[in-house]
Structures are given as C-alpha cells and as structure tokens.
Design a protein around this motif. Structure first.
Motif, PDB file in Angstrom:
ATOM      1  N   PHE A  61      58.021  65.424  22.085  1.00  0.00           N
ATOM      2  CA  PHE A  61      57.465  65.866  23.360  1.00  0.00           C
ATOM      3  C   PHE A  61      56.055  66.407  23.097  1.00  0.00           C
ATOM      4  O   PHE A  61      55.860  67.255  22.226  1.00  0.00           O
ATOM      5  CB  PHE A  61      58.336  66.945  23.994  1.00  0.00           C
ATOM      6  CG  PHE A  61      59.584  66.421  24.658  1.00  0.00           C
ATOM      7  CD1 PHE A  61      59.820  65.058  24.804  1.00  0.00           C
ATOM      8  CD2 PHE A  61      60.528  67.299  25.169  1.00  0.00           C
ATOM      9  CE1 PHE A  61      60.960  64.577  25.428  1.00  0.00           C
ATOM     10  CE2 PHE A  61      61.681  66.842  25.802  1.00  0.00           C
ATOM     11  CZ  PHE A  61      61.901  65.479  25.932  1.00  0.00           C
ATOM     12  N   VAL A 100      55.906  61.468  23.925  1.00  0.00           N
ATOM     13  CA  VAL A 100      56.197  61.493  25.360  1.00  0.00           C
ATOM     14  C   VAL A 100      55.376  62.635  25.942  1.00  0.00           C
ATOM     15  O   VAL A 100      55.602  63.798  25.612  1.00  0.00           O
ATOM     16  CB  VAL A 100      57.701  61.703  25.612  1.00  0.00           C
ATOM     17  CG1 VAL A 100      57.973  61.860  27.093  1.00  0.00           C
ATOM     18  CG2 VAL A 100      58.504  60.540  25.038  1.00  0.00           C
ATOM     19  N   ASN A 101      54.418  62.298  26.782  1.00  0.00           N
ATOM     20  CA  ASN A 101      53.396  63.252  27.194  1.00  0.00           C
ATOM     21  C   ASN A 101      53.744  63.977  28.486  1.00  0.00           C
ATOM     22  O   ASN A 101      53.971  63.345  29.522  1.00  0.00           O
ATOM     23  CB  ASN A 101      52.064  62.529  27.365  1.00  0.00           C
ATOM     24  CG  ASN A 101      51.610  61.852  26.077  1.00  0.00           C
ATOM     25  OD1 ASN A 101      51.592  62.489  25.026  1.00  0.00           O
ATOM     26  ND2 ASN A 101      51.271  60.581  26.151  1.00  0.00           N
ATOM     27  N   GLY A 102      53.770  65.301  28.418  1.00  0.00           N
ATOM     28  CA  GLY A 102      53.937  66.110  29.614  1.00  0.00           C
ATOM     29  C   GLY A 102      52.591  66.314  30.299  1.00  0.00           C
ATOM     30  O   GLY A 102      51.560  66.410  29.631  1.00  0.00           O
ATOM     31  N   ALA A 104      57.448  67.389  29.254  1.00  0.00           N
ATOM     32  CA  ALA A 104      57.975  66.041  29.434  1.00  0.00           C
ATOM     33  C   ALA A 104      59.273  66.123  30.232  1.00  0.00           C
ATOM     34  O   ALA A 104      59.978  67.135  30.207  1.00  0.00           O
ATOM     35  CB  ALA A 104      58.228  65.392  28.082  1.00  0.00           C
ATOM     36  N   THR A 105      59.602  65.047  30.929  1.00  0.00           N
ATOM     37  CA  THR A 105      60.798  65.034  31.779  1.00  0.00           C
ATOM     38  C   THR A 105      61.920  64.220  31.160  1.00  0.00           C
ATOM     39  O   THR A 105      61.696  63.408  30.249  1.00  0.00           O
ATOM     40  CB  THR A 105      60.462  64.440  33.154  1.00  0.00           C
ATOM     41  OG1 THR A 105      60.111  63.049  32.985  1.00  0.00           O
ATOM     42  CG2 THR A 105      59.297  65.179  33.802  1.00  0.00           C
ATOM     43  N   GLN A 147      61.221  60.518  31.488  1.00  0.00           N
ATOM     44  CA  GLN A 147      60.310  60.019  30.451  1.00  0.00           C
ATOM     45  C   GLN A 147      61.042  59.837  29.121  1.00  0.00           C
ATOM     46  O   GLN A 147      60.804  58.871  28.388  1.00  0.00           O
ATOM     47  CB  GLN A 147      59.149  60.990  30.255  1.00  0.00           C
ATOM     48  CG  GLN A 147      58.139  61.012  31.384  1.00  0.00           C
ATOM     49  CD  GLN A 147      57.051  62.043  31.130  1.00  0.00           C
ATOM     50  OE1 GLN A 147      57.305  63.251  31.147  1.00  0.00           O
ATOM     51  NE2 GLN A 147      55.845  61.586  30.873  1.00  0.00           N
TER      52      GLN A 147
END
Length: 399
Positions: free
Chosen positions: A123, A144-146, A154-155, A158
């Motif tokens: 994340f 995984v980019n917030g 991040a969700t 994602q």
C-alpha cells in the motif's frame, strides 16, 4: 577499478530518510544551521524509569551472556500479554521474535517468506525500506496507490484488482509512515473480506506507531475474522516509548513463520542486545503515562503545523490521524524556478528547501508519491515555527 559489488547491492536504493539526514548533518558540521525534519526520531528522551530498568539489569550482572535468538522468554511473554490485552491478538511466546528494530523484523519476514519472483502488494505511500527489503529477498513489489482525497489510504477494491496468482504477501502501516493516515475498523474489515478468498496471502501489518494515534482506538487487522493465523503484526519500542537508539522491534506471527524468522536471525545477527531487552521489558510492564504525555505534545504540534502549512499557497495538506509526519502535496511548484534553478519534482524541491530555507525534508518519491514531501514534527515548537516560516519564504521565491 573493476566494480566487484554484487548486482544486489548495485540495484539497492539508499534509504532516502537517512541520506537526507546525513546531508543535514554535513551542513551542520560546516557551521551551517539546519533544522532537520527528515528523520522519524522522537525528540523526547527515553523515559527515566526505562533507563533505570537498563541500569538495574547491568548492576545485576546476569545479562552478559548471549540471549536466546528470539529474545528472553519473559520479554516475549510480556509482548504476548500486550498483544492479548491491548490488541485482542492471540500470539503465544513462541510466536514472538524480538529483533534489532522493526526494520530487521520485516527483513526477517520477507527473507523467510519470499522466493524469487513472488509478488508483495505494498500500500502506497509506504515506508521507504519496504520496497528495498522486498527486492533484497528477490521479490517484486506491486504498488497500490492511495489518493490524497482518501487520506492516502488504498481501498479494498484496489487491493482486489492487484492480486495475481503470484501474490505472496501484503504490507502496510497504520498509523502510516509517511502520511500519518490510520485505517479504520471498517476499512480493515473490507480488506479482510477481500483476503478471505486468497488464503495463501500473508499480511504484514506494521503497527510501530500504534501509541501515536489521535483518534479512535487502534485496530489490528489480525483481529478481523480469519486473519489471526495469517497475519504478522510488527511493532517495537522506538516511536511510542522514545527508544530509537535501543533498537528493539518484534513480531507476532504464525508459528511456522516465527520459527523461520528466528532461523534467519540466528544466522545474521543472533539476538537483540541483552540490556536493551531488559529496558524493553520495563517499558511494557510499567506505566505508559510518559508515552501518553508525549503523544499529547505531538498532538499539539500536529495542530500547530497543520495551521502553518495550510497558510502556504500551493500546498495541499491533510490532517494526519497518527504518527508524527505531514505529507503535503507540493506539485503546484513543479516547473517553477528561481535564479535559474528549476524545480522539476519533489526531489528538486527538497534540495531547494535544504539549500535555501536550511530545512531538511524528504522527497515523496522515496515513499511512492512523487508529488509530495514528508516532514516530521518530532521537533520543538520553536524549531517547527522557524522551519515552516523559512519554507514559506523560500517557496514564495519560486515563480
């Protein structure tokens, strides 16, 4: 001369936080006054009772032999008790491995877990060493980019999109270094719900900033249904107890992984320093009041710094829920220049602030977000006021 270094070391990035701190120290040694906001170093002293615990251990004279590789049993039991009482996690003493800081704890896990080509979902923004440690273990990072709009978190959606048949692990921190963001219980439930369909993915939850939390009670993802037996919970004494130099970190992990981490540590460093372990035991088994008082001071500084940064035109600043960092977006300054010096990215801006404002911060590129910089507010109120005023003045020169 022929370069005889391994390809491993050639490809490994230097820690950006340590590199910027070193540059700040070099300037100070030259007599140039620099305010360093680059390191995650509490500016409080280790509480007196913890120091006294270490002194007592020395005076007793019982702690000069090599400790067990995974740490003294009484310390591991105290950590086990802490996990159960404070986090709702069930790790036996045999599932605890005490290491030379949380960084070694994470390195042990990756070396024990990864084969060449295995993917680790990270994340992002993320602590600078995650990617280097994954690559050291010959794994591959999948970031995984917030977004800033989601407080840099991040969700679960994602996460689901990023999982492949090569995914071996997920790592994140909460509270987060560098953003200060904190995952809520609901967000962790949603992440756990996705992972339910992928039982072979190990979760590495970095909770080193657990005590420095300004909102709701800290929640560990290992408490979510089905997650205890597949979660490695990382923690330590550096941040919440102001014990950075003591170098005591630890994991609670599935037994097979704890044994594997212990095996690796036994070949690399062996045990953590015996006296540091006695200090850590004192920290866990005594009053946390000094830590709570420290956090109150951090919270006051958070309010101050948020207000000061918000007054600087062009910065986008979120309000962190924990840790002691701000991670403002500075991309509005990209493409601007002063005296022929053009700012192309956050690295250029960080160097400009060091040279012009005499303030050291860290480029967000190192943390996975090239539009941001990280600054620590683990500094005195006067230093923070002076530093941010200088930053504001320097940034106003760019056009």
């Amino acid at each position: 001369m022929m370069d005889l270094r391994s390809e491993r070391i050639k490809s490994m990035a230097e820690s950006a936080t340590l590199a910027m701190a070193a540059k700040a120290r070099e300037l100070k040694q030259q007599g140039i006054d620099v305010i360093s906001l680059s390191l995650g170093e509490p500016d409080f002293k280790t509480p007196k009772h913890i120091q006294e615990g270490a002194k007592a251990a020395i005076d007793e004279g019982k702690y000069f032999a090599y400790p067990p590789v995974n740490g003294y049993l009484d310390l591991r039991q105290a950590i086990s008790d802490k996990f159960k009482k404070e986090n709702g996690l069930e790790y036996s003493a045999d599932q605890i491995v005490v290491s030379n800081g949380a960084k070694q704890s994470i390195a042990n896990v990756f070396l024990a877990l990864l084969d060449p080509g295995d993917e680790v979902i990270v994340f992002s923004p993320f602590w600078v060493s995650y990617s280097a440690l994954v690559e050291l273990a010959e794994g591959k990072c999948v970031f995984v980019n917030g977004s800033l709009e989601n407080d840099f978190k991040a969700t679960a959606a994602q996460l689901k999109e990023a999982i492949t048949d090569k995914t071996k692990a997920l790592i994140f921190s909460s509270p987060c270094n560098p953003t200060g963001s904190v995952f809520s219980e609901q967000e962790l439930k949603e992440i756990a719900e996705v992972l339910k369909d992928y039982p072979n993915i190990t979760v590495i939850s970095d909770e080193i900033y657990e005590l420095i939390n300004y909102g709701d009670k800290h929640v560990s993802i290992g408490t979510m249904p089905g997650m205890q037996d597949r979660t490695v919970t990382v923690n330590g004494f550096a941040k919440g107890f102001a014990m950075t130099g003591w170098r005591v970190g630890y994991i609670g992990a599935p037994l097979w992984l704890a044994k594997a981490a212990n095996k690796i540590q036994g070949q690399i460093t062996s045990a953590n320093c015996s006296i540091a372990q006695r200090a850590a035991l004192t920290a866990l088994t005594s009053s946390y009041e000094p830590s709570y008082e420290m956090v109150k001071q951090y919270e006051k500084r958070r309010e101050l710094v948020h207000g000061l940064l918000s007054e600087i035109p062009g910065l986008k600043v979120n309000m962190p829920g924990g840790a002691f960092y701000f991670f403002p977006n500075v991309s509005s300054y990209f493409g601007k220049s002063v005296n022929g010096q053009k700012i192309e990215n956050a690295t250029d801006l960080s160097m400009f602030l060091l040279e012009d404002a005499r303030v050291s911060v860290v480029t967000g590129e190192a943390f996975g977000d090239p539009g941001c910089i990280r600054l620590s507010y683990a500094a005195s109120v006067e230093e923070l006021k002076t530093a941010i005023a200088a930053m504001k003045e320097s940034l106003a020169k760019l056009s």
